[in-house]
Design a protein around this motif. Structure first.
Motif, PDB file in Angstrom:
ATOM      1  N   LYS A   2      -9.966  16.170   5.326  1.00 24.89           N
ATOM      2  CA  LYS A   2     -10.563  16.276   4.451  1.00 24.89           C
ATOM      3  C   LYS A   2     -11.668  15.599   3.780  1.00 24.89           C
ATOM      4  CE  LYS A   2      -6.349  19.173   2.514  1.00 24.89           C
ATOM      5  NZ  LYS A   2      -5.419  19.006   1.197  1.00 24.89           N
ATOM      6  N   THR A  88     -12.405  20.851   4.273  1.00 20.22           N
ATOM      7  CA  THR A  88     -11.769  20.459   5.021  1.00 20.22           C
ATOM      8  C   THR A  88     -12.565  20.978   6.151  1.00 20.22           C
ATOM      9  OG1 THR A  88      -9.749  21.400   4.066  1.00 20.22           O
ATOM     10  CG2 THR A  88      -9.297  20.952   5.673  1.00 20.22           C
ATOM     11  N   PRO A  90     -12.824  21.596   9.468  1.00 19.24           N
ATOM     12  CA  PRO A  90     -12.171  23.354  10.791  1.00 19.24           C
ATOM     13  C   PRO A  90     -11.105  22.865  11.484  1.00 19.24           C
ATOM     14  CG  PRO A  90     -13.469  23.956   9.898  1.00 19.24           C
ATOM     15  CD  PRO A  90     -13.770  22.618   9.614  1.00 19.24           C
ATOM     16  N   SER A  91      -9.553  23.287  11.663  1.00 13.06           N
ATOM     17  CA  SER A  91      -8.872  22.605  12.464  1.00 13.06           C
ATOM     18  C   SER A  91      -9.422  23.189  14.086  1.00 13.06           C
ATOM     19  CB  SER A  91      -7.149  23.456  12.536  1.00 13.06           C
ATOM     20  OG  SER A  91      -7.531  25.068  12.239  1.00 13.06           O
ATOM     21  N   SER A  92     -10.073  24.281  13.989  1.00 10.61           N
ATOM     22  CA  SER A  92     -10.563  24.830  15.588  1.00 10.61           C
ATOM     23  C   SER A  92     -11.787  23.800  15.939  1.00 10.61           C
ATOM     24  CB  SER A  92     -11.691  25.870  15.962  1.00 10.61           C
ATOM     25  OG  SER A  92     -12.491  25.759  14.612  1.00 10.61           O
ATOM     26  N   MET A  94     -11.442  20.487  14.695  1.00  6.89           N
ATOM     27  CA  MET A  94     -10.391  19.264  15.346  1.00  6.89           C
ATOM     28  C   MET A  94      -9.972  19.240  16.171  1.00  6.89           C
ATOM     29  SD  MET A  94     -10.870  17.293  12.967  1.00  6.89           S
ATOM     30  CE  MET A  94      -9.401  16.224  12.813  1.00  6.89           C
ATOM     31  N   ASN A  95      -9.131  20.676  16.521  1.00  8.81           N
ATOM     32  CA  ASN A  95      -8.440  20.721  17.929  1.00  8.81           C
ATOM     33  C   ASN A  95      -9.616  20.488  19.229  1.00  8.81           C
ATOM     34  OD1 ASN A  95      -6.537  21.400  16.774  1.00  8.81           O
ATOM     35  ND2 ASN A  95      -6.518  22.844  16.977  1.00  8.81           N
ATOM     36  N   ARG A  98     -10.562  16.766  19.610  1.00  7.13           N
ATOM     37  CA  ARG A  98      -8.744  16.405  20.259  1.00  7.13           C
ATOM     38  C   ARG A  98      -9.270  17.094  21.777  1.00  7.13           C
ATOM     39  NH1 ARG A  98      -5.671  18.742  17.513  1.00  7.13           N
ATOM     40  NH2 ARG A  98      -5.308  17.157  15.739  1.00  7.13           N
ATOM     41  N   SER A 118     -20.317  22.564  14.877  1.00  4.78           N
ATOM     42  CA  SER A 118     -19.861  22.241  13.922  1.00  4.78           C
ATOM     43  C   SER A 118     -20.856  21.795  12.579  1.00  4.78           C
ATOM     44  CB  SER A 118     -18.953  20.895  14.223  1.00  4.78           C
ATOM     45  OG  SER A 118     -19.509  20.119  13.971  1.00  4.78           O
ATOM     46  N   GLU A 135      -3.592  11.222  13.075  1.00  4.57           N
ATOM     47  CA  GLU A 135      -4.407  11.538  11.514  1.00  4.57           C
ATOM     48  C   GLU A 135      -5.399  12.625  12.178  1.00  4.57           C
ATOM     49  OE1 GLU A 135      -5.976   9.036   8.887  1.00  4.57           O
ATOM     50  OE2 GLU A 135      -4.726   7.244  10.062  1.00  4.57           O
TER      51      GLU A 135
END
Length: 136
Positions: A2, A88, A90-92, A94-95, A98, A118, A135
């Protein structure tokens, strides 16, 4: 992850002292930067739109550097402050970051590729990559 979006200097005093990443959506004065650092002692990143960053004084840039706070150019595209005070990532995104890291792709290549996909600045992506794995 965030990013706390601060749209006016009046919000600085009401910030959570544990904030680590802040996007300033207004042109800060030197006094605003001092107040921000004082209010948020755990601050790691200050993000500013490019037009605001170009007008920031060299002394403030040096002050942030001495405080070990990164000054990053960038925007929080499509964020509506009236709905949520945090942007935030987006989780996509972050994935993908990763997964690319797990695949052994060098950080600079990940940052280059993900900044195009992004709309996040490469320095922000490098910050995400260098955080503790829990994190991420």
């Amino acid at each position: 992850m965030k990013i706390r979006v601060v749209s006016s200097r009046d919000e600085i005093l009401s910030l959570n002292p544990n904030e680590k990443v802040i996007h300033l959506a207004f042109r800060p004065s030197n006094k605003d930067i001092f107040l921000l650092v004082e209010t948020c002692p755990k601050l790691e990143i200050v993000q500013l739109p490019s037009s605001y960053q170009r007008t920031m004084s060299k002394s403030m840039e040096m002050f942030l550097e001495m405080q070990k706070i990164q000054l990053i150019e960038g925007d929080v595209w499509g964020h509506r402050k009236d709905i949520n005070e945090y942007y935030t990532v987006p989780s996509s995104v972050m994935n993908k970051i990763r997964n690319m890291k797990v695949d052994g792709i060098p950080n600079d290549k990940i940052a280059e590729k993900m900044s195009k996909e992004s709309k996040l600045n490469q320095k922000m992506i490098l910050y995400i990559l260098n955080k503790k794995p829990l994190e991420l």
